[in-house]
Write an enzyme that holds these catalytic residues in place. Structure first.
Site, PDB file in Angstrom:
ATOM      1  N   TYR A 173     -12.421  -2.336  -3.631  1.00  0.00           N
ATOM      2  CA  TYR A 173     -12.922  -2.383  -2.255  1.00  0.00           C
ATOM      3  C   TYR A 173     -14.453  -2.379  -2.207  1.00  0.00           C
ATOM      4  O   TYR A 173     -15.028  -2.007  -1.186  1.00  0.00           O
ATOM      5  CB  TYR A 173     -12.361  -1.198  -1.462  1.00  0.00           C
ATOM      6  CG  TYR A 173     -10.942  -1.413  -0.967  1.00  0.00           C
ATOM      7  CD1 TYR A 173     -10.572  -2.586  -0.302  1.00  0.00           C
ATOM      8  CD2 TYR A 173      -9.971  -0.426  -1.131  1.00  0.00           C
ATOM      9  CE1 TYR A 173      -9.275  -2.777   0.162  1.00  0.00           C
ATOM     10  CE2 TYR A 173      -8.667  -0.614  -0.659  1.00  0.00           C
ATOM     11  CZ  TYR A 173      -8.334  -1.785  -0.018  1.00  0.00           C
ATOM     12  OH  TYR A 173      -7.055  -1.974   0.460  1.00  0.00           O
ATOM     13  N   LYS A 177       0.834  -1.203   0.000  1.00  0.00           N
ATOM     14  CA  LYS A 177       0.000   0.000   0.000  1.00  0.00           C
ATOM     15  C   LYS A 177       0.879   1.267   0.000  1.00  0.00           C
ATOM     16  O   LYS A 177       2.097   1.186   0.208  1.00  0.00           O
ATOM     17  CB  LYS A 177      -0.917  -0.032   1.225  1.00  0.00           C
ATOM     18  CG  LYS A 177      -1.925  -1.200   1.189  1.00  0.00           C
ATOM     19  CD  LYS A 177      -2.898  -1.074   2.352  1.00  0.00           C
ATOM     20  CE  LYS A 177      -3.909  -2.196   2.326  1.00  0.00           C
ATOM     21  NZ  LYS A 177      -4.938  -2.036   3.391  1.00  0.00           N
ATOM     22  N   HIS A 224      -1.945  -5.403   1.258  1.00  0.00           N
ATOM     23  CA  HIS A 224      -3.238  -6.053   1.029  1.00  0.00           C
ATOM     24  C   HIS A 224      -2.983  -7.404   0.391  1.00  0.00           C
ATOM     25  O   HIS A 224      -2.073  -7.539  -0.431  1.00  0.00           O
ATOM     26  CB  HIS A 224      -4.102  -5.209   0.074  1.00  0.00           C
ATOM     27  CG  HIS A 224      -5.290  -5.956  -0.440  1.00  0.00           C
ATOM     28  ND1 HIS A 224      -6.476  -6.026   0.264  1.00  0.00           N
ATOM     29  CD2 HIS A 224      -5.456  -6.723  -1.541  1.00  0.00           C
ATOM     30  CE1 HIS A 224      -7.323  -6.796  -0.408  1.00  0.00           C
ATOM     31  NE2 HIS A 224      -6.734  -7.225  -1.518  1.00  0.00           N
ATOM     32  N   GLU A 283      -9.399  -9.937  -8.145  1.00  0.00           N
ATOM     33  CA  GLU A 283      -8.430  -8.852  -7.980  1.00  0.00           C
ATOM     34  C   GLU A 283      -7.323  -8.926  -9.042  1.00  0.00           C
ATOM     35  O   GLU A 283      -6.885  -7.904  -9.563  1.00  0.00           O
ATOM     36  CB  GLU A 283      -7.872  -8.881  -6.554  1.00  0.00           C
ATOM     37  CG  GLU A 283      -8.960  -8.521  -5.538  1.00  0.00           C
ATOM     38  CD  GLU A 283      -8.579  -8.752  -4.081  1.00  0.00           C
ATOM     39  OE1 GLU A 283      -7.453  -9.222  -3.806  1.00  0.00           O
ATOM     40  OE2 GLU A 283      -9.425  -8.450  -3.210  1.00  0.00           O
ATOM     41  N   ASN A 329      -1.930  -0.250   6.946  1.00  0.00           N
ATOM     42  CA  ASN A 329      -1.438  -1.561   7.396  1.00  0.00           C
ATOM     43  C   ASN A 329      -0.529  -2.231   6.361  1.00  0.00           C
ATOM     44  O   ASN A 329      -0.426  -3.451   6.284  1.00  0.00           O
ATOM     45  CB  ASN A 329      -2.602  -2.468   7.820  1.00  0.00           C
ATOM     46  CG  ASN A 329      -3.559  -2.755   6.676  1.00  0.00           C
ATOM     47  OD1 ASN A 329      -3.415  -2.208   5.591  1.00  0.00           O
ATOM     48  ND2 ASN A 329      -4.524  -3.629   6.920  1.00  0.00           N
TER      49      ASN A 329
END
Ligand code: CMP
Length: 143
Positions: free
Chosen positions: A49, A9, A115, A126, A112
């Site tokens: 998302y 990310k 992903h 994805e 975080n």
């Protein structure tokens, strides 16, 4: 061969963690079959998302993932979807065990670091979203 979609990310890219993260999956024995440094258009972020659309943090999630470049990857190997999730650690870094990526490098649930697809269905969806134009590579059986 099983494949999964993983993405460093914007926080991980800005903190120069691409090499560290790639190295972990390489050392584990998985093969990198697709990779690109890219900025995510808002429409792609919203589609990626989509399952979180009704969550209160959806706007924040889309804003963050489009805030800077990400490093999108496809990895393959035996049981790679579940094993990569274990190597990433719990979604919230405060619950992630030391030795996992989020346990070692993450601080907050939003930022975080990484992903990863949570199921074969998500992986296929994805990979299709992020690699539909370029596809992935194939390794020779002799490698
Ligand atoms: P990821 O695996 O990319 O999938 C959905 C993301 O939503 C998750 O990682 C978190 O980064 C993010 N997320 C989950 N809960 C929250 C929250 N309460 N606030 C902000 N982001 C969240």
């Amino acid at each position: 061969m099983e494949k999964t979609f993983l993405m460093v990310k914007p926080d991980g890219v800005q903190r120069n963690l691409i090499g560290e993260i790639v190295a972990r999956f390489e050392r584990k024995g998985f093969q990198l079959v697709g990779a690109k440094l890219m900025s995510i258009p808002t429409e792609l972020a919203e589609e990626h998302y989509g399952e979180h659309k009704e969550r209160p943090f959806f706007g924040e999630l889309v804003d963050f993932i489009t805030s800077g470049p990400v490093f999108a990857m496809v990895w393959q190997g035996e049981n790679v979807i579940a094993t990569a999730r274990q190597m990433m650690g719990a979604t919230n870094p405060k619950d992630a065990a030391p030795g996992t990526i989020r346990g070692d490098f993450g601080l907050t649930v939003g930022k975080n670091v990484i992903h990863g697809s949570d199921s074969p269905t998500s992986a296929e969806r994805e990979i299709g979203l992020f690699f539909k134009d370029t596809g992935v590579v194939e390794y020779s059986k002799l490698v």
